[in-house]
Design a protein around this motif. Structure first.
Motif, PDB file in Angstrom:
ATOM      1  N   ARG A   1      -0.061  -5.282   3.690  1.00  0.00           N
ATOM      2  CA  ARG A   1      -0.826  -5.913   2.724  1.00  0.00           C
ATOM      3  C   ARG A   1       0.231  -6.240   1.626  1.00  0.00           C
ATOM      4  O   ARG A   1      -0.234  -6.913   0.390  1.00  0.00           O
ATOM      5  CB  ARG A   1      -1.360  -4.592   2.272  1.00  0.00           C
ATOM      6  CG  ARG A   1      -2.960  -4.296   2.314  1.00  0.00           C
ATOM      7  CD  ARG A   1      -3.613  -3.748   2.341  1.00  0.00           C
ATOM      8  NE  ARG A   1      -4.864  -3.022   2.525  1.00  0.00           N
ATOM      9  CZ  ARG A   1      -5.682  -1.706   2.279  1.00  0.00           C
ATOM     10  NH1 ARG A   1      -4.911  -1.132   1.636  1.00  0.00           N
ATOM     11  NH2 ARG A   1      -7.031  -1.785   2.594  1.00  0.00           N
TER      12      ARG A   1
ATOM     13  N   ASP B   1       1.632   4.213   5.322  1.00  0.00           N
ATOM     14  CA  ASP B   1       1.499   2.978   6.923  1.00  0.00           C
ATOM     15  C   ASP B   1       0.400   3.543   7.812  1.00  0.00           C
ATOM     16  O   ASP B   1       0.583   3.371   9.124  1.00  0.00           O
ATOM     17  CB  ASP B   1       3.007   2.321   6.962  1.00  0.00           C
ATOM     18  CG  ASP B   1       3.327   1.988   6.366  1.00  0.00           C
ATOM     19  OD1 ASP B   1       2.909   1.111   5.618  1.00  0.00           O
ATOM     20  OD2 ASP B   1       4.827   2.627   6.248  1.00  0.00           O
TER      21      ASP B   1
ATOM     22  N   ASP C   1      -2.727  -1.403   5.684  1.00  0.00           N
ATOM     23  CA  ASP C   1      -1.744  -0.913   4.345  1.00  0.00           C
ATOM     24  C   ASP C   1      -0.585  -1.697   4.859  1.00  0.00           C
ATOM     25  O   ASP C   1       0.410  -2.474   4.065  1.00  0.00           O
ATOM     26  CB  ASP C   1      -1.372   0.173   4.043  1.00  0.00           C
ATOM     27  CG  ASP C   1      -2.609   1.088   3.359  1.00  0.00           C
ATOM     28  OD1 ASP C   1      -3.177  -0.128   2.632  1.00  0.00           O
ATOM     29  OD2 ASP C   1      -2.921   2.045   3.301  1.00  0.00           O
TER      30      ASP C   1
ATOM     31  N   GLY D   1       0.809  -1.094  -0.148  1.00  0.00           N
ATOM     32  CA  GLY D   1       0.023  -0.226   0.245  1.00  0.00           C
ATOM     33  C   GLY D   1       0.542   1.196   0.002  1.00  0.00           C
ATOM     34  O   GLY D   1       2.010   1.586   0.596  1.00  0.00           O
TER      35      GLY D   1
END
Length: 553
Positions: A532, A385, A529, A382
């Motif tokens: 991911r 963060d 994120d 992502g």
């Protein structure tokens, strides 16, 4: 109106008298000591042997047996350690009550030497014969009928405490994991079975709409039913495995095609007491692999000194299977077993606590919905963060690889604002003596696959995590992707510990007592994120240690 009411009341009173007056009042005593004999099973049969009424004598050796009609009835009295007695009541007229005094003589148990061994699939056996098979079946029905009657007359039944369990076993029946089930008090059947006619017609395993399989175990009512006798063959082996226990075997009749059971009842040779019934499923090759030899269960019985029969332990095992895209056919990975053990007798249980672990067991994993793909989707990291809700930054998420002493603050904030499952140490207090992997098992959506030793390792370039964890006998957390239809297959759950990627094998080396928090995100869009980077489509679990520690590899 008053006249009509009086007429109706008088009619009801007359009907009540007629229904209650057809009684046999028994008093059973020991022929030597003349002391009352409790827990004698009394069976009344009508003249055509089509109607049976059962009862147990109480602590005073007494029983009032209410009969459905007037006529000629034959009474049989049975109890372990006593010689059976039969008494014919010639007539029981309406509005009459007949008193019967019976003396029962102590007697040992002897099995006939003649054995009936099955030949050519025949189930023929002469009714009322005195061979070994018939004698053993009589002892089995004595125990089963006594336990059923005791459950019905629960005022005189013993109150029990049962400890249940839920286990995952490997193919050799070694325990891989175990989850305790809440202690229950009461009496009753350990298994819930369907009507005997339904079991005989449609079988003991049913396929549900969601492609799961529903397993039924035979309770005492099913085993005692005419339908079970009609659809099963009985015989005795040429030699018993243990000389102390006589074996009575049963199997489906040749005409039975639906999933059924076969098994063995073990009767103690010295006393004639039923001690154990084991069974396994047959006619089910289309539902699970033929190698699932241990799919079935067992029930253990205890004959107490006062003559009462109780179920002292029980279990039922369902096969766990997996179908993988890189190998043909479903493979047996192990078994899911549920059961319980009666550990103590307690006093003062209420009516609300009058059942043991009565349940219909459904196997949550079947060949159709346990498929593991050889590939998993990849997703780029992502751009940030941080958690963003509605376009507004809420709280900064710790980057993977960095420890934050304030993980609890972030944990509480995400639990308050974001989707997912959030558990703190109080939610898995019962497994703090286990491993961190057992903590992960507290997430209901996650299933644990026992890696079979007969399936080759998946290609490493397709899914490194799956390939790394593919060790025979190891547990792998799996689940079905969110939004997938039933039968679409399952894939591995991604694991993080203290912000770093982890594995199931690594979590098995971490004590559960060190874990302070757990976060679970079923959908990829809900995963923060920072976690991911694996592009997981089958859920993500994030574990946090209670104290500062070195992240696991």
């Amino acid at each position: 109106m008053p006249t009509r009411i009086v007429t109706v009341l008088l009619l009801l009173m007359a009907l009540g008298d007629a229904c209650s007056a057809q009684e046999v009042r028994l008093s059973v005593r020991d022929s030597l000591s003349r002391v009352p004999v409790p827990r004698v099973l009394v069976t009344a049969r009508d003249n055509e042997n089509t109607v049976q009424v059962h009862g147990l004598t109480n602590d005073l050796g007494q029983l009032v047996l209410r009969l459905p009609s007037a006529g000629r009835w034959t009474l049989s009295m049975r109890r372990i350690g006593l010689e059976p007695r039969t008494r014919v009541v010639e007539t029981v007229q309406t509005n009459d009550a007949v008193s019967v005094d019976v003396l029962m003589r102590p007697a040992g148990f002897r099995l006939p030497a003649t054995r009936v061994v099955s030949v050519s699939g025949s189930c023929t056996r002469a009714s009322g014969s005195h061979d070994r098979t018939s004698a053993l079946w009589e002892r089995v029905t004595l125990a089963l009928q006594a336990s059923v009657t005791a459950e019905r007359d629960r005022a005189d039944a013993t109150t029990l405490r049962a400890v249940g369990y839920d286990r995952e076993l490997n193919r050799a029946l070694l325990v891989v994991s175990e989850t305790p089930v809440q202690i229950r008090r009461g009496i009753g059947r350990p298994f819930a079975a369907l009507h005997p006619d339904s079991l005989a017609t449609h079988g003991y395993i049913r396929s549900e709409a969601d492609q799961n399989l529903q397993y039924f175990a035979p309770d005492a009512t099913a085993l005692l039913s005419p339908a079970f006798e009609r659809t099963h063959c009985f015989d005795t082996p040429a030699r018993d495995a243990n000389p102390s226990f006589a074996e009575l075997r049963f199997r489906p009749a040749p005409a039975q095609r639906s999933p059924d059971i076969e098994g063995t009842a073990f009767v103690e040779v010295k006393s004639g007491a039923l001690r154990r019934i084991t069974f396994h499923y047959v006619n089910a090759d289309s539902l699970f692999p033929a190698g699932s030899l241990h799919a079935g269960g067992e029930v253990e019985f205890d004959h107490r000194p006062d003559g009462e029969w109780i179920v002292s332990a029980w279990s039922i095992r369902m096969p766990r299977m997996v179908r993988v895209t890189w190998s043909r056919g479903p493979r047996l990975t192990g078994y899911h077993e549920v059961g319980g053990v009666v550990d103590t007798l307690v006093a003062g249980a209420t009516a609300a606590e009058d059942r043991l672990m009565t349940r219909v067991v459904t196997a949550p994993v079947t060949p159709q919905n346990s498929e593991l793909p050889a590939t998993s989707r990849r997703r780029s990291p992502g751009p940030s963060d941080k958690i963003v809700v509605g376009g507004r930054q809420i709280i900064e998420f710790p980057r993977p690889g960095l420890r934050s002493p304030d993980w609890r603050l972030a944990f509480q904030e995400r639990r308050r604002l974001g989707p997912g499952v959030f558990l703190d140490s109080t939610a898995f207090a019962l497994v703090t003596s286990g491993t961190a992997l057992e903590v992960v098992q507290q997430v209901e959506s996650i299933r644990f696959l026992i890696v079979p030793d007969s399936v080759p390792t998946p290609p490493r370039d397709a899914d490194p995590d799956l390939a790394e964890g593919w060790i025979a006998g190891a547990l792998l957390p799996v689940m079905m992707p969110v939004g997938a239809q039933s039968g679409m297959g399952q894939c591995t759950v991604k694991l993080f510990l203290d912000g770093e990627r982890s594995t199931a094998s690594a979590l098995r080396r971490v004590a559960g007592s060190t874990i302070g928090g757990l976060e679970f995100f079923a959908s990829p869009r809900d995963v923060p994120d920072g976690f991911r980077r694996s592009g997981n489509t089958c859920g993500t679990v994030v574990l946090w240690s209670q104290e500062q520690r070195t992240a696991q590899p």
